[in-house]
Enzyme design. Structure first.
Site, PDB file in Angstrom:
ATOM      1  CG  HIS A 173      28.775   4.122 -23.039  1.00 56.39           C
ATOM      2  ND1 HIS A 173      27.995   5.183 -23.417  1.00 56.39           N
ATOM      3  CD2 HIS A 173      29.999   4.353 -23.571  1.00 56.39           C
ATOM      4  CE1 HIS A 173      28.718   6.015 -24.157  1.00 56.39           C
ATOM      5  NE2 HIS A 173      29.926   5.537 -24.261  1.00 56.39           N
ATOM      6  CD  GLU A 276      30.136   6.718 -20.883  1.00 57.33           C
ATOM      7  OE1 GLU A 276      31.042   5.870 -20.891  1.00 57.33           O
ATOM      8  OE2 GLU A 276      30.112   7.701 -21.647  1.00 57.33           O
TER       9      GLU A 276
HETATM   10  C1  BG6 Z   1      32.683   7.483 -24.177  1.00 59.13           C
HETATM   11  C2  BG6 Z   1      34.136   7.877 -24.333  1.00 59.13           C
HETATM   12  O1  BG6 Z   1      32.571   6.642 -23.074  1.00 59.13           O
HETATM   13  O2  BG6 Z   1      32.252   6.767 -25.328  1.00 59.13           O
HETATM   14  C3  BG6 Z   1      34.286   8.716 -25.587  1.00 59.13           C
HETATM   15  O3  BG6 Z   1      34.569   8.568 -23.182  1.00 59.13           O
HETATM   16  C4  BG6 Z   1      33.740   7.960 -26.791  1.00 59.13           C
HETATM   17  O4  BG6 Z   1      35.649   9.046 -25.764  1.00 59.13           O
HETATM   18  C5  BG6 Z   1      32.317   7.539 -26.506  1.00 59.13           C
HETATM   19  O5  BG6 Z   1      33.803   8.795 -27.933  1.00 59.13           O
HETATM   20  C6  BG6 Z   1      31.682   6.722 -27.626  1.00 59.13           C
HETATM   21  O6  BG6 Z   1      32.457   5.630 -27.939  1.00 59.13           O
HETATM   22  P1  BG6 Z   1      32.061   4.658 -29.111  1.00 59.13           P
HETATM   23  O7  BG6 Z   1      33.158   3.632 -29.196  1.00 59.13           O
HETATM   24  O8  BG6 Z   1      30.735   4.033 -28.726  1.00 59.13           O
HETATM   25  O9  BG6 Z   1      31.925   5.502 -30.352  1.00 59.13           O
END
Ligand code: BG6
Length: 304
Positions: A173, A276
């Site tokens: 990510h 990502e």
């Molecule tokens: C992204 C998602 O990958 O991660 C989003 O598509 C999400 O929907 C974002 O808000 C952050 O996620 P997290 O769990 O790290 O707050």
């Protein structure tokens, strides 16, 4: 165990001089600091999480929030969280943590070595245990291999060590640092079909390059394309290459979602974007017993 008693044996067993050593990070987190002739990077054992990548003489490429929290059981906001074994909410159980558990657990150092005498490489591992079994009842062995040259190469090897097949989703990510969200564009996904997570009306098709004028949360499906982020404000392009990944997620929370996140500054949406390397939605992979799936990304920078 105190921090010193953690750092000393790690440095004794795995340090590569200036090229790789273990240091204290925020809130006593153990970090590996990697340095090559052309770049530096840090990796937290918590989450097997890359926190930074800085090519020499350049501003950081990977973005980290000033509000990031360094706490056990919590993902760090920024860097490259390892989302696994699922991406986003759990497919059947909304009570389970979003993006799986790998980003919230402590990984183990397996080895460190130099490649071609000039590039430090770190191997971290995470195996199933009673805790992971209580969340997801499968036997696995993850290896995270981080190699630093003038590029940052991150590879997650997912091995099924059990005797039944499992479905593996997830993402590397990657948060990228940019000059200003309204100035950048992302190229490489033109014509790709995507799920707009903010609009459940059906699959959409990407027309042209991606630009940002509002919250964006798109899962591009069935694409292995390299993405090129063009950032005129920083006079650079960032390339995100991938391996073993059929989805690419592009995310910026914009104003309202930024305000709702406790570990994200209200204005930080202006200076970051996520590209990502994922296997999400219909792009998850099934890994048979004894088999390994490799999910990787390489981040590199070129001047504009
Ligand atoms: C992204 C998602 O990958 O991660 C989003 O598509 C999400 O929907 C974002 O808000 C952050 O996620 P997290 O769990 O790290 O707050």
């Amino acid at each position: 165990m105190t921090l010193t008693t953690k750092l000393e044996p790690l440095n004794t067993s795995f340090s590569l001089g200036n090229a790789l050593r273990f240091i204290e990070g925020p809130n006593g987190f153990v970090l590996a600091a990697l340095t090559s002739e052309k770049a530096s990077a840090t990796v937290a054992l918590h989450g097997g999480h890359v926190l930074s990548f800085v090519p020499k003489g350049q501003p950081p490429v990977i973005w980290m929030s000033d509000e990031a929290q360094y706490r056990e059981g919590k993902a760090i906001r920024g860097g490259i969280p390892v989302c696994w074994p699922w991406f986003g909410p759990h497919p059947d159980d909304p009570e389970k943590q979003a993006h799986g558990f790998a980003r919230n657990l402590e990984w183990t150092v397996f080895s460190a070595r130099m490649i071609n005498n000039e590039s430090p490489q770190l191997h971290l591992t995470l195996r199933d245990d009673a805790l992971t079994r209580s969340i997801w009842d499968h036997a696995f062995h993850l290896e995270m291999i981080i190699t630093l040259t003038d590029e940052l190469k991150v590879e997650l090897q997912i091995k099924n060590t059990g005797d039944t097949a499992f479905t593996s989703g997830g993402a590397l990510h990657t948060y990228l640092s940019i000059s200003q969200i309204s100035q950048i564009s992302i190229h490489g996904l033109e014509g790709a079909r995507y799920i707009d997570q903010l609009d459940p009306s059906g699959l959409k098709t990407q027309e042209g390059e991606i630009r940002f004028t509002a919250e964006t949360d798109n899962i591009y499906l069935d694409t292995t394309a390299t993405c090129r982020l063009v950032d005129p404000g920083m006079h650079r392009e960032i390339y995100v290459d991938k391996l073993g990944s059929r989805s690419t997620v592009v995310w910026n929370p914009w104003i309202n979602k930024a305000a709702r996140m406790s570990d994200f500054g209200d204005n930080e949406y202006l200076e970051m974007v996520c590209i990502e390397t994922a296997n999400a939605a219909s792009d998850t992979v099934v890994i048979a017993p004894g088999e390994t799936h490799r999910l990787g990304t390489t981040i590199r920078v070129a001047s504009l």
